[in-house]
Scaffold this motif. Structure first.
Motif, short mmCIF file in Angstrom:
data_model
loop_
_atom_site.label_atom_id
_atom_site.label_comp_id
_atom_site.label_asym_id
_atom_site.label_seq_id
_atom_site.Cartn_x
_atom_site.Cartn_y
_atom_site.Cartn_z
N TRP A 4 83.98 14.50 -7.56
CA TRP A 4 84.97 15.23 -6.73
C TRP A 4 84.58 15.03 -5.27
N LYS A 34 86.70 19.45 -1.21
CA LYS A 34 87.17 20.47 -2.15
C LYS A 34 86.44 21.80 -1.95
N HIS A 85 91.47 29.79 -3.10
CA HIS A 85 91.10 28.56 -3.81
C HIS A 85 90.15 28.85 -4.98
N GLU A 107 90.53 27.05 -8.51
CA GLU A 107 90.24 25.61 -8.48
C GLU A 107 88.75 25.36 -8.32
N ILE A 144 86.23 23.54 -11.01
CA ILE A 144 85.41 22.36 -10.71
C ILE A 144 83.95 22.63 -11.09
#
Length: 376
Positions: free
Chosen positions: A45, A49, A61, A64, A68
């Motif tokens: 990733w 991010k 966020h 998400e 991750i």
């Protein structure tokens, strides 16, 4: 490895240089950015991010980011690396490190969380999560040792990258700036949320500075993914024609400038290592600010002031960070170049001493510490 945002990617890239010199067959993977990729890092990733700051912003966020972390944790538990190195990003990395350490994977955290500045309650989580902390400031290992946490001072990698005597003339030639010009570098941050809360204020301040000093030149380094946003906001502020917006090259901009208007964060330390006068500013979501200010343990927010334990440069935070106040503070530095050169010289001397203190063979010291952990 996991590195969040631009500064973490830069630090991790410098670490990887030392790792690959010691272990030529090393493979590295996880979350990282372009500096790590240059060293052969396999980024599952991208580091951006994780480039979110502030409680409210993180909540937006949250799903998400947690998703991750869960996927990454499972991949690492399946592959069982020899060691995991979390680079900064403590809100993401400490929980991940705790899970990995609990399953027998050795964990190292590079850049001690700032328990000396705010959130002292985090020390128990650090002890639970990591086998070792690599510290970038000299006073940190003793502080961590008092809480039973093994740590090594490795210096700050940027102190080796940035020359003790930056070449301002060369930097100006690289950017097409005149030697005799007064140059202001504007650095509104490397996160989308920082740009949202700071860029308009900084650009409005630039307009006021230009009104007072029409010959001033402005240079604005921007990370590639945010350059278009910064250009649009400069257009909206009506000052786009008077800004030189460049992709990356923040170090060149800092070397070239006379003074910088800069977002609080790692970039302020970079500015100090370039021996530049600065005005540090920050603005964020109101609720995030109310939470953070209650956890603050020191009167300073900017890293140069924290490390010097003095208000060497001004800090304008939250409601204080008005365009008028920002412009006035920058203009004071500009005017000091002719009216009070001793004030500029004093700042340069403080920052030169700080630079010397932070200058160590970081990649070798970090690699030595990690080898001892691997052999333990």
């Amino acid at each position: 490895m996991v590195a969040g945002e631009t500064s973490g990617d830069l630090l991790a890239g410098l670490l990887l240089d030392g790792f690959k010199a010691r272990w030529p067959g090393l493979t590295s993977c996880g979350i990282g950015g372009p500096q790590m990729a240059k060293r052969g890092f396999d980024a599952w990733w991208p580091s951006e991010k994780l480039a979110v700051r502030g409680y409210v912003e993180v909540l937006r966020h949250y799903r998400e980011i947690v998703g991750i972390r869960e996927q990454l944790k499972q991949r690492l538990l399946d592959q069982r690396p020899d060691i995991f190195v979390g680079v900064d990003a403590p809100d993401f990395n400490l929980d991940l490190e705790a899970a990995l350490k609990g399953q027998g994977i050795k964990t190292v955290h590079f850049v001690s969380p700032s328990i000396w500045a705010w959130r002292a309650d985090r020390v128990e989580k650090i002890r639970r999560s990591v086998d070792h902390v690599l510290c970038i400031f000299p006073f940190e290992p003793a502080l961590l040792a008092a809480h039973g946490i093994a740590a090594t001072y490795v210096g700050h990698p940027l102190a080796n990258v940035i020359p003790l005597q930056p070449d301002r003339a060369a930097a100006r030639r690289a950017l097409g700036l005149r030697d005799e010009s007064t140059v202001v570098a504007i650095l509104p941050g490397s996160r989308k949320s920082e740009i949202q809360y700071l860029a308009q204020r900084f650009f409005a301040a630039a307009a006021l500075i230009r009104r007072a000093q029409p010959a001033v030149q402005f240079v604005v380094p921007a990370i590639p993914v945010l350059k278009a946003t910064i250009e649009r906001m400069a257009d909206e502020a009506g000052i786009r024609a008077h800004l030189q917006i460049i992709e990356g090259q923040s170090h060149t901009a800092l070397a070239a400038c006379d003074v910088t208007l800069i977002a609080s964060g790692t970039a302020t330390l970079e500015a100090a290592l370039f021996k530049r006068p600065m005005v540090i500013a920050y603005n964020m979501n109101w609720l995030s600010w109310q939470i953070m200010r209650r956890k603050k343990l020191q009167p300073w927010v900017g890293l140069p002031n924290i490390l010097c334990r003095d208000f060497v440069v001004p800090e304008l935070l939250q409601d204080q960070a008005t365009p008028e106040a920002l412009a006035a503070a920058v203009l004071q530095w500009i005017e000091a170049e002719s009216s009070a050169p001793d004030k500029i010289a004093a700042v340069e001397q403080r920052f030169a001493a700080l630079h010397t203190e932070l200058r160590r063979d970081t990649s070798t010291l970090a690699t030595d510490a990690i080898q001892q952990i691997l052999e333990s």
